[in-house]
Design an enzyme around this catalytic site. Structure first.
Site, PDB file in Angstrom:
ATOM      1  NE  ARG A   1     -27.332  70.909 -23.799  1.00 49.15           N
ATOM      2  CZ  ARG A   1     -28.513  70.618 -23.273  1.00 49.15           C
ATOM      3  NH1 ARG A   1     -29.189  71.521 -22.615  1.00 49.15           N
ATOM      4  NH2 ARG A   1     -29.015  69.432 -23.442  1.00 49.15           N
TER       5      ARG A   1
ATOM      6  NE  ARG B   1     -32.357  76.913 -23.919  1.00 48.79           N
ATOM      7  CZ  ARG B   1     -33.049  75.907 -23.390  1.00 48.79           C
ATOM      8  NH1 ARG B   1     -34.360  75.904 -23.443  1.00 48.79           N
ATOM      9  NH2 ARG B   1     -32.429  74.931 -22.778  1.00 48.79           N
TER      10      ARG B   1
ATOM     11  NE  ARG C   1     -33.796  77.701 -29.423  1.00 46.93           N
ATOM     12  CZ  ARG C   1     -35.101  77.835 -29.272  1.00 46.93           C
ATOM     13  NH1 ARG C   1     -35.700  78.972 -29.609  1.00 46.93           N
ATOM     14  NH2 ARG C   1     -35.804  76.832 -28.778  1.00 46.93           N
TER      15      ARG C   1
ATOM     16  CG  ASP D   1     -30.011  67.239 -28.682  1.00 52.59           C
ATOM     17  OD1 ASP D   1     -29.902  68.146 -27.839  1.00 52.59           O
ATOM     18  OD2 ASP D   1     -30.552  66.141 -28.436  1.00 52.59           O
TER      19      ASP D   1
ATOM     20  CE1 TYR E   1     -34.434  62.789 -23.025  1.00 49.43           C
ATOM     21  CE2 TYR E   1     -32.378  61.553 -23.009  1.00 49.43           C
ATOM     22  CZ  TYR E   1     -33.149  62.604 -22.556  1.00 49.43           C
ATOM     23  OH  TYR E   1     -32.634  63.467 -21.619  1.00 49.43           O
TER      24      TYR E   1
HETATM   25  O1  CP3 Z   1     -22.703  71.390 -25.308  1.00 51.26           O
HETATM   26  C1  CP3 Z   1     -22.932  72.035 -26.357  1.00 51.26           C
HETATM   27  O2  CP3 Z   1     -22.895  73.281 -26.397  1.00 51.26           O
HETATM   28  C2  CP3 Z   1     -23.135  71.262 -27.652  1.00 51.26           C
HETATM   29  C3  CP3 Z   1     -24.452  70.957 -28.064  1.00 51.26           C
HETATM   30  C4  CP3 Z   1     -25.301  70.002 -27.253  1.00 51.26           C
HETATM   31  C5  CP3 Z   1     -26.701  70.180 -27.110  1.00 51.26           C
HETATM   32  N1  CP3 Z   1     -27.196  69.069 -26.482  1.00 51.26           N
HETATM   33  C6  CP3 Z   1     -27.453  71.335 -27.584  1.00 51.26           C
HETATM   34  C7  CP3 Z   1     -28.801  71.594 -27.045  1.00 51.26           C
HETATM   35  C8  CP3 Z   1     -24.966  68.790 -26.633  1.00 51.26           C
HETATM   36  C9  CP3 Z   1     -23.615  68.148 -26.442  1.00 51.26           C
HETATM   37  C10 CP3 Z   1     -26.189  68.219 -26.169  1.00 51.26           C
HETATM   38  C11 CP3 Z   1     -26.259  66.903 -25.503  1.00 51.26           C
HETATM   39  C12 CP3 Z   1     -27.549  66.435 -24.979  1.00 51.26           C
HETATM   40  N2  CP3 Z   1     -28.792  66.622 -25.492  1.00 51.26           N
HETATM   41  C13 CP3 Z   1     -27.667  65.605 -23.855  1.00 51.26           C
HETATM   42  C14 CP3 Z   1     -26.515  65.052 -23.038  1.00 51.26           C
HETATM   43  C15 CP3 Z   1     -25.942  66.049 -22.107  1.00 51.26           C
HETATM   44  C16 CP3 Z   1     -26.851  66.442 -20.970  1.00 51.26           C
HETATM   45  O3  CP3 Z   1     -27.259  67.605 -20.963  1.00 51.26           O
HETATM   46  O4  CP3 Z   1     -27.098  65.598 -20.096  1.00 51.26           O
HETATM   47  C17 CP3 Z   1     -29.035  65.334 -23.668  1.00 51.26           C
HETATM   48  C18 CP3 Z   1     -29.641  64.492 -22.566  1.00 51.26           C
HETATM   49  C19 CP3 Z   1     -29.729  65.976 -24.730  1.00 51.26           C
HETATM   50  C20 CP3 Z   1     -31.193  65.936 -25.004  1.00 51.26           C
HETATM   51  C21 CP3 Z   1     -31.797  67.272 -24.919  1.00 51.26           C
HETATM   52  N3  CP3 Z   1     -31.590  68.291 -25.834  1.00 51.26           N
HETATM   53  C22 CP3 Z   1     -32.686  67.754 -23.936  1.00 51.26           C
HETATM   54  C23 CP3 Z   1     -33.173  66.948 -22.745  1.00 51.26           C
HETATM   55  C24 CP3 Z   1     -33.001  69.066 -24.278  1.00 51.26           C
HETATM   56  C25 CP3 Z   1     -34.006  69.964 -23.611  1.00 51.26           C
HETATM   57  C26 CP3 Z   1     -33.467  70.586 -22.381  1.00 51.26           C
HETATM   58  C27 CP3 Z   1     -33.083  72.021 -22.640  1.00 51.26           C
HETATM   59  O5  CP3 Z   1     -32.007  72.431 -22.211  1.00 51.26           O
HETATM   60  O6  CP3 Z   1     -33.913  72.708 -23.269  1.00 51.26           O
HETATM   61  C28 CP3 Z   1     -32.258  69.404 -25.453  1.00 51.26           C
HETATM   62  C29 CP3 Z   1     -32.256  70.695 -26.150  1.00 51.26           C
HETATM   63  C30 CP3 Z   1     -30.936  71.337 -26.412  1.00 51.26           C
HETATM   64  N4  CP3 Z   1     -29.804  70.684 -26.829  1.00 51.26           N
HETATM   65  C31 CP3 Z   1     -30.653  72.743 -26.349  1.00 51.26           C
HETATM   66  C32 CP3 Z   1     -29.328  72.903 -26.746  1.00 51.26           C
HETATM   67  C33 CP3 Z   1     -28.567  74.194 -26.908  1.00 51.26           C
HETATM   68  C34 CP3 Z   1     -31.651  73.819 -25.990  1.00 51.26           C
HETATM   69  C35 CP3 Z   1     -32.502  74.009 -27.210  1.00 51.26           C
HETATM   70  C36 CP3 Z   1     -32.978  75.414 -27.454  1.00 51.26           C
HETATM   71  O7  CP3 Z   1     -32.207  76.261 -27.944  1.00 51.26           O
HETATM   72  O8  CP3 Z   1     -34.161  75.619 -27.211  1.00 51.26           O
END
Ligand code: CP3
Length: 343
Positions: free
Chosen positions: A24, A28, A37, A74, A151
């Site tokens: 990640r 943010r 964003r 994602d 999910y």
């Molecule tokens: O790592 C990186 O920088 C690359 C991009 C990436 C994202 N999600 C961007 C993201 C990667 C590799 C993921 C993987 C992901 N997404 C996983 C597996 C890894 C983990 O964290 O366990 C999972 C379970 C998801 C599903 C997901 N996406 C959730 C549960 C959420 C909400 C939680 C949160 O942090 O808000 C997301 C949103 C998400 N994916 C964001 C980002 C940058 C935040 C979105 C935003 O900008 O509002």
């Protein structure tokens, strides 16, 4: 030209300083991410706008000089391409339409019908393979079938993945058909990422820890093995990082069982334990507690040195045990990088 540090570690080389990137790392906690964003409008639009997705992928590379960039996308884009509705509730997380029986599984698209929807992601890969610094390794990724299915079945994230466990235990045929469908589609999705320039793929099984005993073998190990074998057949030498998060003892032997080149370790196990039990068989990635990116200071420096020291006798890619959180302070990431690179 000397080979990229991450690729060297993935081949088993022990480097004097571990290469580093953070899960990640585009997110943010960075003001420049929040600005891009906002420009995109929302998170999913950001994922599907190649110029902007490439821009946020590059931001942490410019700021911190990480050794790897991970594609900005994602894990839930794949089920969306399979036909599920996907949206993000502000402050809460993802929501999806649910797939809970065989009719629902059969209504999903086939593995070869996902690429129109995902074409912008492949375009992002192409931009990045041109624009990343030559020393930076480019990592593509997908969620693993169990995690993605949790999910799809519940329609949202859940602490204990109860709905997915229930389907597994009450309608085995539908559950297995869903995992098979996601597995097949994941192979096609990752293949396109590699064709578009990704040099490594990472398989995220964030909820692997709730699979116990034979379930772990059948629904975490087996899909990882199938995906890894097929990708390596198509792309000989392609390195694979597997992340069966919170697998505990399941980490032991995971690389041999699946054929993965590297196992990513979460921070619920100690680096000393992981070195003795997992790194003895090959490259590991991890596993600093992400909370240090919020708290910083001497605690961060000490814990970082401990992770580096614990893994110094084997191949290691430094990372956090899970994703960096929005509350993290970018200054602490700078301190982390100085501690790893300058000792
Ligand atoms: O790592 C990186 O920088 C690359 C991009 C990436 C994202 N999600 C961007 C993201 C990667 C590799 C993921 C993987 C992901 N997404 C996983 C597996 C890894 C983990 O964290 O366990 C999972 C379970 C998801 C599903 C997901 N996406 C959730 C549960 C959420 C909400 C939680 C949160 O942090 O808000 C997301 C949103 C998400 N994916 C964001 C980002 C940058 C935040 C979105 C935003 O900008 O509002």
């Amino acid at each position: 030209m000397t080979e990229k540090t991450i690729l060297r570690a993935l081949k088993g080389e022990v480097l004097p300083t571990p290469p580093v990137w953070l899960m990640r790392q585009a997110g943010r906690y960075l003001p420049e991410y929040r600005a891009t964003r906002a420009q995109a409008g929302d998170f999913l639009s950001l994922c599907y706008t190649p110029d902007l997705a490439a821009e946020v992928t590059l931001q942490p590379i410019r700021r911190f000089g990480f050794d790897a960039a991970i594609l900005f996308a994602d894990i839930l884009l794949l089920p969306q391409a399979l036909g599920a509705d996907l949206w993000f509730e502000t402050g809460e997380g993802p929501r999806m339409s649910t797939t809970t029986d065989m009719a629902g599984v059969n209504a999903l698209k086939g593995k070869d019908d996902i690429h129109d929807k995902l074409a912008p992601v492949y375009e992002t890969c192409k931009i990045l393979s041109r624009e990343l610094p030559k020393e930076t390794t480019f990592i593509g990724f997908a969620g693993m079938p169990w995690t993605v299915a949790t999910y799809m079945i519940a329609g949202r994230g859940s602490k204990d993945q109860a709905a997915a466990h229930k389907l597994k235990d009450t309608d085995r045929a539908a559950f297995v058909a869903l995992l098979d469908k996601v597995t097949d589609a994941t192979i096609e999705y990752l293949s396109k990422q590699v064709e578009a320039g990704c040099e490594v793929v990472k398989l995220f099984d964030s909820w692997a820890g709730s699979l116990k005993g034979q379930d772990f073998e059948d629904f975490a190990v087996e899909p990882a093995k199938r995906i890894t074998a097929e990708l390596k057949a198509r792309f000989p030498g392609l390195p694979v990082i597997a992340f069966p998060r919170e697998a505990g003892d399941g980490y032991i032997g995971f690389a041999q069982k699946t054929g993965a080149d590297c196992v990513a370790i979460d921070n619920s196990v100690s680096p000393e334990w992981a070195a003795a039990n997992v790194q003895k068989d090959g490259c590991v990635q991890g596993n600093l507690n992400p909370a240090h990116m919020i708290t910083g200071g001497e605690g961060l420096v000490k814990a970082t040195k401990e992770v580096v020291a614990a893994f110094k006798n084997g191949p290691h890619i430094f990372n956090l045990g899970h994703g960096i959180t929005p509350e993290a302070d970018p200054e602490n990431v700078t301190l982390l990088m100085e501690t790893i690179r300058n000792g």
